[in-house]
Design a protein around this motif. Structure first.
Motif, PDB file in Angstrom:
ATOM      1  N   ILE A 177       0.836  -1.206   0.000  1.00  0.00           N
ATOM      2  CA  ILE A 177       0.000   0.000   0.000  1.00  0.00           C
ATOM      3  C   ILE A 177       0.871   1.256   0.000  1.00  0.00           C
ATOM      4  CG2 ILE A 177      -1.641   1.331   1.379  1.00  0.00           C
ATOM      5  CD1 ILE A 177      -2.853  -1.413   2.227  1.00  0.00           C
ATOM      6  N   ALA A 178       1.936   1.239   0.780  1.00  0.00           N
ATOM      7  CA  ALA A 178       2.843   2.384   0.841  1.00  0.00           C
ATOM      8  C   ALA A 178       3.488   2.645  -0.523  1.00  0.00           C
ATOM      9  CB  ALA A 178       3.902   2.164   1.911  1.00  0.00           C
ATOM     10  N   GLU A 179       3.843   1.589  -1.233  1.00  0.00           N
ATOM     11  CA  GLU A 179       4.447   1.739  -2.559  1.00  0.00           C
ATOM     12  C   GLU A 179       3.463   2.279  -3.590  1.00  0.00           C
ATOM     13  OE1 GLU A 179       7.631   1.306  -3.965  1.00  0.00           O
ATOM     14  OE2 GLU A 179       8.145   1.447  -1.846  1.00  0.00           O
ATOM     15  N   MET A 180       2.175   2.059  -3.370  1.00  0.00           N
ATOM     16  CA  MET A 180       1.175   2.556  -4.307  1.00  0.00           C
ATOM     17  C   MET A 180       1.185   4.073  -4.395  1.00  0.00           C
ATOM     18  SD  MET A 180      -1.925  -0.138  -3.603  1.00  0.00           S
ATOM     19  CE  MET A 180      -3.148   0.877  -4.372  1.00  0.00           C
ATOM     20  N   GLN A 196      -1.625   7.530  -0.693  1.00  0.00           N
ATOM     21  CA  GLN A 196      -0.809   7.710   0.501  1.00  0.00           C
ATOM     22  C   GLN A 196      -1.577   7.250   1.734  1.00  0.00           C
ATOM     23  OE1 GLN A 196       0.287  11.844   0.454  1.00  0.00           O
ATOM     24  NE2 GLN A 196       2.272  11.372  -0.437  1.00  0.00           N
ATOM     25  N   THR A 197      -0.893   6.554   2.587  1.00  0.00           N
ATOM     26  CA  THR A 197      -1.490   6.108   3.845  1.00  0.00           C
ATOM     27  C   THR A 197      -0.418   6.140   4.919  1.00  0.00           C
ATOM     28  OG1 THR A 197      -2.820   4.379   4.875  1.00  0.00           O
ATOM     29  CG2 THR A 197      -1.027   3.633   3.497  1.00  0.00           C
ATOM     30  N   SER A 198      -0.853   6.314   6.123  1.00  0.00           N
ATOM     31  CA  SER A 198       0.107   6.339   7.228  1.00  0.00           C
ATOM     32  C   SER A 198       0.104   4.980   7.922  1.00  0.00           C
ATOM     33  CB  SER A 198      -0.264   7.424   8.231  1.00  0.00           C
ATOM     34  OG  SER A 198      -1.459   7.084   8.908  1.00  0.00           O
ATOM     35  N   LEU A 199       1.145   4.759   8.685  1.00  0.00           N
ATOM     36  CA  LEU A 199       1.210   3.533   9.471  1.00  0.00           C
ATOM     37  C   LEU A 199       0.059   3.488  10.467  1.00  0.00           C
ATOM     38  CD1 LEU A 199       2.614   0.918  10.226  1.00  0.00           C
ATOM     39  CD2 LEU A 199       4.146   2.231  11.701  1.00  0.00           C
ATOM     40  N   ALA A 200      -0.281   4.632  11.036  1.00  0.00           N
ATOM     41  CA  ALA A 200      -1.394   4.687  11.995  1.00  0.00           C
ATOM     42  C   ALA A 200      -2.708   4.259  11.345  1.00  0.00           C
ATOM     43  CB  ALA A 200      -1.522   6.092  12.575  1.00  0.00           C
ATOM     44  N   GLN A 201      -2.938   4.698  10.104  1.00  0.00           N
ATOM     45  CA  GLN A 201      -4.152   4.294   9.396  1.00  0.00           C
ATOM     46  C   GLN A 201      -4.161   2.788   9.163  1.00  0.00           C
ATOM     47  OE1 GLN A 201      -3.498   6.942   6.062  1.00  0.00           O
ATOM     48  NE2 GLN A 201      -5.466   7.944   6.454  1.00  0.00           N
ATOM     49  N   PHE A 202      -3.016   2.254   8.765  1.00  0.00           N
ATOM     50  CA  PHE A 202      -2.949   0.825   8.503  1.00  0.00           C
ATOM     51  C   PHE A 202      -3.128   0.015   9.781  1.00  0.00           C
ATOM     52  CE2 PHE A 202      -0.950  -3.277   7.934  1.00  0.00           C
ATOM     53  CZ  PHE A 202      -1.625  -3.722   6.816  1.00  0.00           C
ATOM     54  N   ILE A 203      -2.573   0.491  10.866  1.00  0.00           N
ATOM     55  CA  ILE A 203      -2.723  -0.218  12.145  1.00  0.00           C
ATOM     56  C   ILE A 203      -4.194  -0.302  12.538  1.00  0.00           C
ATOM     57  CG2 ILE A 203      -2.268  -0.046  14.628  1.00  0.00           C
ATOM     58  CD1 ILE A 203       0.572   0.863  13.885  1.00  0.00           C
ATOM     59  N   GLU A 204      -4.962   0.744  12.255  1.00  0.00           N
ATOM     60  CA  GLU A 204      -6.406   0.699  12.530  1.00  0.00           C
ATOM     61  C   GLU A 204      -7.065  -0.428  11.737  1.00  0.00           C
ATOM     62  OE1 GLU A 204      -8.622   4.370  12.257  1.00  0.00           O
ATOM     63  OE2 GLU A 204      -6.868   5.484  12.971  1.00  0.00           O
TER      64      GLU A 204
END
Length: 67
Positions: free
Chosen positions: A18-21, A29-37
């Motif tokens: 997702i980060a590479e996208m 763009q996404t943050s680690l915090a968003q992914f952790i959710e």
């Protein structure tokens, strides 16, 4: 909790994909915090099972298809 290493591995792969996208388009763009959710939500929403292998498979499926 080494049994859950496959869940962590799948989560790591998905996060970095997702980060590479974001290199394709900034809207990804996404943050680690968003992914952790999303990761934590998949742990909660995955079908419960007393057999660890089945629980792990359920979490991986939930994470893979809900991400």
């Amino acid at each position: 909790c080494e049994e859950f290493r496959p869940v962590a591995t799948r989560g790591s792969i998905l996060y970095f994909l997702i980060a590479e996208m974001s290199s394709i388009n900034v809207m990804y763009q996404t943050s680690l915090a968003q992914f952790i959710e999303v990761f934590e939500k998949s742990m909660v929403e995955a079908e419960q099972n007393k057999i660890p292998a089945k629980r792990i498979a359920n979490v991986i499926e939930e994470l893979s298809w809900k991400t």
